[in-house]
Write an enzyme that holds these catalytic residues in place. Sequence first.
Site, mmCIF file in Angstrom:
data_model
loop_
_atom_site.group_PDB
_atom_site.id
_atom_site.type_symbol
_atom_site.label_atom_id
_atom_site.label_comp_id
_atom_site.label_asym_id
_atom_site.label_seq_id
_atom_site.Cartn_x
_atom_site.Cartn_y
_atom_site.Cartn_z
ATOM 1 N N GLU A 150 0.800 -1.227 0.000
ATOM 2 C CA GLU A 150 0.000 0.000 0.000
ATOM 3 C C GLU A 150 0.837 1.283 0.000
ATOM 4 O O GLU A 150 0.752 2.090 0.927
ATOM 5 C CB GLU A 150 -0.943 0.013 1.210
ATOM 6 C CG GLU A 150 -1.959 -1.101 1.177
ATOM 7 C CD GLU A 150 -2.949 -1.039 2.347
ATOM 8 O OE1 GLU A 150 -2.853 -0.126 3.186
ATOM 9 O OE2 GLU A 150 -3.822 -1.921 2.409
ATOM 10 N N GLU A 161 -5.093 -8.610 0.833
ATOM 11 C CA GLU A 161 -5.722 -8.274 2.121
ATOM 12 C C GLU A 161 -7.218 -8.102 1.920
ATOM 13 O O GLU A 161 -7.658 -7.484 0.932
ATOM 14 C CB GLU A 161 -5.214 -6.940 2.702
ATOM 15 C CG GLU A 161 -3.860 -7.013 3.317
ATOM 16 C CD GLU A 161 -3.419 -5.678 3.929
ATOM 17 O OE1 GLU A 161 -4.287 -4.864 4.350
ATOM 18 O OE2 GLU A 161 -2.204 -5.449 3.976
HETATM 19 O O1 IFM Z 1 -3.683 -2.877 9.288
HETATM 20 C C1 IFM Z 1 -3.719 -2.378 7.985
HETATM 21 C C2 IFM Z 1 -2.564 -2.924 7.180
HETATM 22 O O2 IFM Z 1 -1.342 -2.636 7.762
HETATM 23 C C3 IFM Z 1 -2.572 -2.340 5.776
HETATM 24 N N1 IFM Z 1 -3.860 -2.501 5.165
HETATM 25 C C4 IFM Z 1 -5.031 -2.125 5.920
HETATM 26 C C5 IFM Z 1 -5.002 -2.783 7.290
HETATM 27 C C6 IFM Z 1 -6.247 -2.384 8.099
HETATM 28 O O3 IFM Z 1 -6.278 -1.004 8.297
#
Ligand code: IFM
Length: 437
Positions: free
Chosen positions: A159, A352
């Site tokens: 990200e 994710e």
């Molecule tokens: O915890 C974060 C992660 O580090 C990166 N993506 C989003 C998750 C939830 O906010």
Amino acid sequence: MATDTGDPLPRFPAGFLWGVSTSAHQIEGAAELRGPSVWDVFTAEPGRVKDGSTAAVACDHYHRYPEDVALLAGLGVNAYRFSVSWPRVASPGGLDFYDRLVDELCAAGVRPVPTLFHWDLPAGLDWLERDTAARFADHVTAVADRLGDRVTKWITLNEPAEHTLLGHALGAHAPGRRLLFDALPVAHHQLLAHGLAVRTLRAAGARDIGIANSHGPTWPASADPDDVAAAGFYDTLLNRLFAEPVLLGAYPDGLGELMPGDVAADLRVIAEPLDWYGVNYYAPTRVGAPLGTRSEFGGLAIPAELPFSIREIEGRALTDFGWPVVPEGLTELLCGFRDRYGDRLPPIVITENGCSYEGLDDQERIAYLDAHLRALHAALEAGVDVRGYFVWSLLDNFEWAEGYARRFGLVHVDHDTLERTPKASYRWFRDVLRAQG
Ligand code: IFM
């Protein structure tokens, strides 16, 4: 709230990657055994983290990794996405920890999938500086030299959009800068770091490389042309700024003119072909024209001077974080990506997806994951090539500026005793994986 229908999930393709994700700073602890990162500096400043906590201990995964790997094995995942902490790798003995972790994963039959950067930049380095990209390539060389005999699947960055926006444009994350659009070089240097990492990994023989970018559909607040234009701009920032240099070798909408250095030459590095493209999906965003006042998004203040405002998505259940639950947004996103990028889009892995809820009997999380897996399957049926799905997250952990208040784990962690307790969602996901064979 979408509910778990109780019907078995549709079958996913043979060889599908099923995993869970974590990141080093959020779970490892043992901060005294590594150099400081920008997050250690940031969390030491009063008021930066809502509950005043730090990740000095976090889940103490550094010492408890055998227990955590046993949890992964019990879950039945075939892959585990974790990140290597750059400041730990740079510290004496730091790589020994990842050596032990990778051995433990391999012995448990779980494929290690490391992310090489998940926001914990060594203190003293700065993404505004071009040299940080070259330093990242050195870090990647060190990790690949040590782990490349057992690790075959790699993720360069996590990200970079959030790290740029939250950390450098809005000041809500480390390093806490509020540069607004002057943060754009941070985006470019991370993308350059990504491209250099791909070259470095290829030179080390890697054949299975991706990036984990965050994406979500952007919905205009109304059909008003000002709202549509604002939503288009936001879509460019979130969905195109970090995808198009990588996939197409070009910045969208003339943004390349605002980037530092020899942008054309850098884009040739950034666009090194990938084996797959990682998507982190949580929710769509509804966007309108500026309101002349601050707007808010999941507790994040959006300054009035930005050329858009974030609006509420009405009529949807919210997670504890205040994020709307919109499973079909995942189908829309993936089909939209396929339509937008066609042959230039490599296979996709959902790196994710998850939600924050309290409690051990977390039926809302089960419903969320069930609905998102069905939405993912709908994208597969629509012809999108998706190869894997990772739940965020294995453990309740340090949720950045929210501290320990947000619980994303399939496994509950008591942050006083560090005791791990699998939640109902852990057992549900284990049964899903068994049913998928
Ligand atoms: O915890 C974060 C992660 O580090 C990166 N993506 C989003 C998750 C939830 O906010």
